[in-house]
Design a protein around this motif. Sequence first.
Motif, PDB file in Angstrom:
ATOM      1  N   GLN A   1       1.193  -0.876   0.033  1.00 40.38           N
ATOM      2  CA  GLN A   1      -0.185  -0.168  -0.029  1.00 40.38           C
ATOM      3  C   GLN A   1       1.069   1.254   0.272  1.00 40.38           C
ATOM      4  N   LEU A   2       2.202   0.700   0.643  1.00 33.22           N
ATOM      5  CA  LEU A   2       2.811   2.282   0.573  1.00 33.22           C
ATOM      6  C   LEU A   2       3.594   2.689  -0.449  1.00 33.22           C
ATOM      7  N   ILE A   3       3.755   1.700  -1.393  1.00 36.51           N
ATOM      8  CA  ILE A   3       4.586   1.451  -2.090  1.00 36.51           C
ATOM      9  C   ILE A   3       3.573   2.530  -3.780  1.00 36.51           C
ATOM     10  N   ASP A   4       2.131   1.828  -2.719  1.00 35.69           N
ATOM     11  CA  ASP A   4       1.352   2.507  -4.680  1.00 35.69           C
ATOM     12  C   ASP A   4       1.415   4.388  -4.223  1.00 35.69           C
ATOM     13  N   GLU A   5       1.310   4.416  -2.730  1.00 31.97           N
ATOM     14  CA  GLU A   5       1.381   6.126  -2.672  1.00 31.97           C
ATOM     15  C   GLU A   5       3.302   6.684  -3.007  1.00 31.97           C
ATOM     16  N   LEU A   6       3.509   5.853  -2.243  1.00 31.47           N
ATOM     17  CA  LEU A   6       5.221   6.708  -3.071  1.00 31.47           C
ATOM     18  C   LEU A   6       5.448   6.389  -4.889  1.00 31.47           C
ATOM     19  N   ASN A   7       4.530   5.196  -5.613  1.00 28.40           N
ATOM     20  CA  ASN A   7       4.934   5.193  -6.767  1.00 28.40           C
ATOM     21  C   ASN A   7       4.042   6.665  -7.069  1.00 28.40           C
ATOM     22  N   ALA A   8       2.811   6.412  -6.751  1.00 29.10           N
ATOM     23  CA  ALA A   8       2.377   8.156  -7.159  1.00 29.10           C
ATOM     24  C   ALA A   8       2.407   8.972  -7.267  1.00 29.10           C
ATOM     25  N   LYS A   9       3.273   9.380  -5.814  1.00 24.26           N
ATOM     26  CA  LYS A   9       3.851  10.412  -4.824  1.00 24.26           C
ATOM     27  C   LYS A   9       4.991  10.842  -5.935  1.00 24.26           C
ATOM     28  N   TYR A  10       6.210  10.293  -6.416  1.00 18.59           N
ATOM     29  CA  TYR A  10       7.221   9.957  -7.248  1.00 18.59           C
ATOM     30  C   TYR A  10       7.716   9.825  -8.685  1.00 18.59           C
ATOM     31  N   ALA A  11       6.489   9.554  -9.795  1.00 20.61           N
ATOM     32  CA  ALA A  11       6.178   9.511 -10.861  1.00 20.61           C
ATOM     33  C   ALA A  11       6.636   9.967 -11.674  1.00 20.61           C
ATOM     34  N   PRO A  12       7.681   9.897 -12.469  1.00 17.50           N
ATOM     35  CA  PRO A  12       7.466   8.597 -13.146  1.00 17.50           C
ATOM     36  C   PRO A  12       8.777   7.910 -12.525  1.00 17.50           C
ATOM     37  N   PHE A  13       8.932   7.779 -11.664  1.00 17.55           N
ATOM     38  CA  PHE A  13      10.182   6.949 -10.677  1.00 17.55           C
ATOM     39  C   PHE A  13      10.145   6.023 -10.366  1.00 17.55           C
ATOM     40  N   LYS A  14       9.549   4.486 -10.621  1.00 19.47           N
ATOM     41  CA  LYS A  14       8.864   3.194 -10.179  1.00 19.47           C
ATOM     42  C   LYS A  14      10.240   2.006  -9.456  1.00 19.47           C
ATOM     43  N   VAL A  15       8.774   2.177  -8.255  1.00 19.90           N
ATOM     44  CA  VAL A  15       9.068   1.055  -7.346  1.00 19.90           C
ATOM     45  C   VAL A  15       8.836  -0.059  -7.261  1.00 19.90           C
ATOM     46  N   PHE A  16       9.293  -1.454  -7.639  1.00 21.53           N
ATOM     47  CA  PHE A  16       8.421  -2.488  -7.503  1.00 21.53           C
ATOM     48  C   PHE A  16       9.000  -2.792  -6.599  1.00 21.53           C
ATOM     49  N   LYS A  17       7.251  -3.999  -6.281  1.00 23.07           N
ATOM     50  CA  LYS A  17       7.346  -4.932  -5.419  1.00 23.07           C
ATOM     51  C   LYS A  17       7.784  -6.108  -5.488  1.00 23.07           C
ATOM     52  N   SER A  18       9.087  -6.505  -4.699  1.00 18.89           N
ATOM     53  CA  SER A  18       9.526  -7.232  -5.290  1.00 18.89           C
ATOM     54  C   SER A  18       9.789  -8.512  -3.229  1.00 18.89           C
ATOM     55  N   ILE A  19      10.720  -9.626  -2.866  1.00 18.57           N
ATOM     56  CA  ILE A  19      10.839  -9.989  -2.029  1.00 18.57           C
ATOM     57  C   ILE A  19      12.043 -10.343  -1.648  1.00 18.57           C
ATOM     58  N   GLU A  20      12.725 -10.333  -0.890  1.00 16.38           N
ATOM     59  CA  GLU A  20      13.552 -11.724  -0.666  1.00 16.38           C
ATOM     60  C   GLU A  20      13.109 -12.876  -0.626  1.00 16.38           C
TER      61      GLU A  20
END
Length: 561
Positions: free
Chosen positions: A377-396
């Motif tokens: 949910q936080l990533i979605d909010e940050l992607n909207a804020k910092y577009a066009p930069f994008k954060v992809f959801k991943s996990i190790e």
Amino acid sequence: MDNSQIADSFSLLAKLMDIHGENSFKAKSYAAAAFNIEKLEVQLSEIDHEKISSIKGIGESSAKKIIEILTTGQLQALNDILQKTPKGVVEMLNIKGIGPKKISVIWKEMEIESIGELLYACQENRLKLYKGFGEKTQNSIEENIEFFLRNQGIFLFSEVEAVFFQINAYLQKIFFPQVISVTGAYARQENTIEALEFVVNETIEVIKQKMQTANPPQVLEENSENILFKLTNGLKLRFYTADNNVVERIFYTTGSETFTNAFLKKYPSSNFNVANAASDKIIFDTAGIQYIEPYLRETESIIELAASNSIPAVIQPTDIKGIIHSHSNWSDGSYTLEEMIKAAIEKGFEYLVISDHSKSAFYANGLQEERIKAQHQLIDELNAKYAPFKVFKSIESDILYDGNLDYSNNILSTFDLVIASVHSILKMTEEKAMQRLITAIENPYTTILGHMTGRLLLSRKGYPVDHKGIIDACAANNVVIELNAHPRRLDIDWKYIDYAIQKNVLISIDPDAHTIEGYDDIRYGVLAAQKAMVTPANNLSSMRLKEFEEFVVNRKKLKGI
């Protein structure tokens, strides 16, 4: 055996007993005996054995062990406990600030068995998650380990690079007008360095005179052609004399023995009488072949490529367009996700793959399922804020002992991509390691295989694998292989990357960053990749944002997930 040696044996036995959690009363009595033996004014070897037990501070049990040492030259109880203690755990006793009790926690609870592993854990902020290990203690341990390792004589490339420019500038100054040229392992961008090597057109005697400072370095080796010094920080410097032909000496000392012998065999009439040349490039020009960069002068096969003008334009640090494999303070990283984003943008990257640790990594505050939803949910909010930069959801995601990942498919499906890595139970046969890794590779949700062997340079070999077998499995399952760029990992080893390229397996140069500063480790991954002639087209993290988005979508379609 003198009193000091006997006392050392008792002291070590007491400490090891504490590490193992054995009889504390006996451990204290042996520690006390060690203290009292050190204070004795007469050597125990000169005292009648019958009288040793009557010495103040030495009980009957300790006296028997002293007699055993004096008689046999060893202490069986110490030998027995050393046999069941990893060598690296014993070495931890040399690190200031961690006694037996802390070492016991480090070994038994953190499952760390070497000083190098412990340093890596400090750099990943893992110690402070355990009782008795706050941030201040962690920082102190990290500093003390680095001091200890500096005096062991072998360094990571990154450690040498950190002081190279200062050393090189100083040498250029004191040898002026002669030119100092770097050669050897550093010029070849080797993972680890035993000595910084230079060529200078001076005699050994002149070199020794120039190196005489207020605190002159120690001379370790000397002959008519080269001299080896050791600096106070433990780093070694080797100087080769040039005998008025610097270019020839640079050529002979830069490449590996395999490369140099192969070159001379193929081009026996090469002209090395090029005293006034600017670099050894002239040697390749006179041979009529493509110039071979120092970092490629390892094998015979590179000569054939140069002869056919087939050496490609290799990857450069500027070719990395996104940060793949990074950790925020949601797990064991030091910075917030937003801070990681801002730093990535400032450094000119187009995207960030946030891959915090999974739930099995409890030591790293791994993400339970409900925290994954909150992070997304936080990533979605940050992607909207910092577009066009994008954060992809991943996990190790941890590869469990049976090869499965530690989330259900329902959870794995919520990520854009999954990095699968082994973090626990590292002691495996090759057969077990292969079964474990290939099972993980065959999981349709595994996008990238993280740090393939789990090695830590100068600290841990890593578990044995059949590299070609792993690469074949990745090719069959469309899985990317990480080149973990942390200078203590550099895993997959560059020597196996050419086979991956032959099999059309993408490499991903990833910093495994636990801090913003960790982004800069990409450089060391790139330097390792250059040795394998990786090009931007071979590397996942060289994709621009749009291309990377397409890769993520298309791979999911291919896997039907």
